[in-house]
Design a protein around this motif. Sequence first.
Motif, PDB file in Angstrom:
ATOM      1  N   ARG A  13       0.845  -1.209   0.000  1.00  0.00           N
ATOM      2  CA  ARG A  13       0.000   0.000   0.000  1.00  0.00           C
ATOM      3  C   ARG A  13       0.874   1.251   0.000  1.00  0.00           C
ATOM      4  N   SER A  60      -5.213  -1.021  -7.756  1.00  0.00           N
ATOM      5  CA  SER A  60      -4.715  -0.766  -6.400  1.00  0.00           C
ATOM      6  C   SER A  60      -4.790  -2.034  -5.551  1.00  0.00           C
ATOM      7  N   SER A  62      -5.410  -4.187  -1.918  1.00  0.00           N
ATOM      8  CA  SER A  62      -6.518  -4.167  -0.968  1.00  0.00           C
ATOM      9  C   SER A  62      -6.313  -3.041   0.032  1.00  0.00           C
ATOM     10  N   LEU A  63      -7.341  -2.172   0.157  1.00  0.00           N
ATOM     11  CA  LEU A  63      -7.238  -1.009   1.023  1.00  0.00           C
ATOM     12  C   LEU A  63      -8.271  -1.092   2.140  1.00  0.00           C
ATOM     13  N   GLN A  67      -8.814   4.241   3.660  1.00  0.00           N
ATOM     14  CA  GLN A  67      -7.932   4.393   2.496  1.00  0.00           C
ATOM     15  C   GLN A  67      -8.731   4.355   1.203  1.00  0.00           C
ATOM     16  N   GLN A  68      -9.784   3.546   1.162  1.00  0.00           N
ATOM     17  CA  GLN A  68     -10.580   3.420  -0.058  1.00  0.00           C
ATOM     18  C   GLN A  68     -11.328   4.724  -0.371  1.00  0.00           C
ATOM     19  N   GLN A  71      -8.852   6.888  -1.950  1.00  0.00           N
ATOM     20  CA  GLN A  71      -8.581   6.301  -3.263  1.00  0.00           C
ATOM     21  C   GLN A  71      -9.676   6.686  -4.269  1.00  0.00           C
ATOM     22  N   ASN A  72     -10.921   6.634  -3.832  1.00  0.00           N
ATOM     23  CA  ASN A  72     -12.043   7.022  -4.727  1.00  0.00           C
ATOM     24  C   ASN A  72     -11.966   8.497  -5.107  1.00  0.00           C
TER      25      ASN A  72
END
Length: 400
Positions: A13, A60, A62-63, A67-68, A71-72
């Motif tokens: 990550r 990416s 696995s978040l 974190q996701q 990321q979005n």
Amino acid sequence: MWSSEKVKLELSREHYTQKVANYANTLKQLIVSDDIYDNDYDAGEWLESQSKLLHLLQSSPSLTAQQQIIQNSIASQSKNVKRLFTKITENKLKNADESIKKLLKSRLMTQLEVISADSMQLSGIVQQDIYNVIKRQVLFILIALGVSLCTLLYGSFRLTRVFRTSLKEIKTAFEKNHSGSFQKITLSNHSDEFASIVNAFNGMNKKLSETTVSLEVMKKVIEDKTRVLEELSNTDPLTKVANRRALFERGNMELSRENRYHNNLSLILIDCDYFKNVNDKYGHQVGDELLKHICNVCIKEIRSVDFLGRYGGEEFIIILPDCDLKGSIEIAKRIQHSLSENNLIVDNKVLKVTLSMGVSMLTDKHKSFEQLIYDADQAMYVAKEKGRNRIEISGVHSIH
């Protein structure tokens, strides 16, 4: 291995966020270094970097939920940046007013700054997660090591205890074997290490116990036979009272004890009157029964410490330890009275017999047991001469 996988995921990550930040900085650098409104401006390099960024965002690792979200946001901003850059690089916008160009370029840089800031925020979160994961994993490993160490120590203590207990039980069994007590070992704590030793020991003990039992049985048989032989050698076969040999052994023993402790010692010599006539009239078998009858009467009337033995023929001697003349006379009278009250019955006929008795008591003149018997014998002959069925005392007047 599980801890290693957790740390490896966090590092992937971190590597991902660094690449996102690098692509965002590259896009900013390409816009700052060149004039995107220039007719000779080549948009290919920027589009290629932006395409790699979008591809990176789609692949990416696995978040976490936090974190996701970031990321979005980066993915959305990247798509907006691409649309805005496409409009700016179109020919119709190249001829736009300078203020509009400046505004659009500023807006593009702002969105790239947002992407860069989000990338840095995501990197910070990932780094904090890496720290937390490593911290948790180190703590977990330490706990696991602590538990393992405690388990190892407990196992070592338990194993040591098992070995000590087993060795002590085996040692005790060997000590009991040495003392002649053959016992089977039963371990308190079963262990394969000692099982073969215990099995071999128990097998040896079984054989030893069988051999010992056989020896003990043989020893008991020998002792029983020896006791029987001693009884036979000391017992008169007809009357079952002591024979002459046993009589003299006991007499000499009592004489030695009297000399040591200075106690009284008396003796009664008994002879059955007219015993020959009984044999001649009724036969030797009746005579034998008469002798046994006389012995039974005497045994009932004497004390437990007194000793009755057959002197020979129809003569018997009673040794009276710790008994003076008065006591001896009393015992002799009881025997006379009992015999007169308990006659022998033969073929429905009452057989009455009497006894002549001589009594003597140990004095300083007696140097041996034979001398004591001699005086009693002389007194008995006096009783015979005076008409029989009498009690005579050595050196004293007669008693009817």
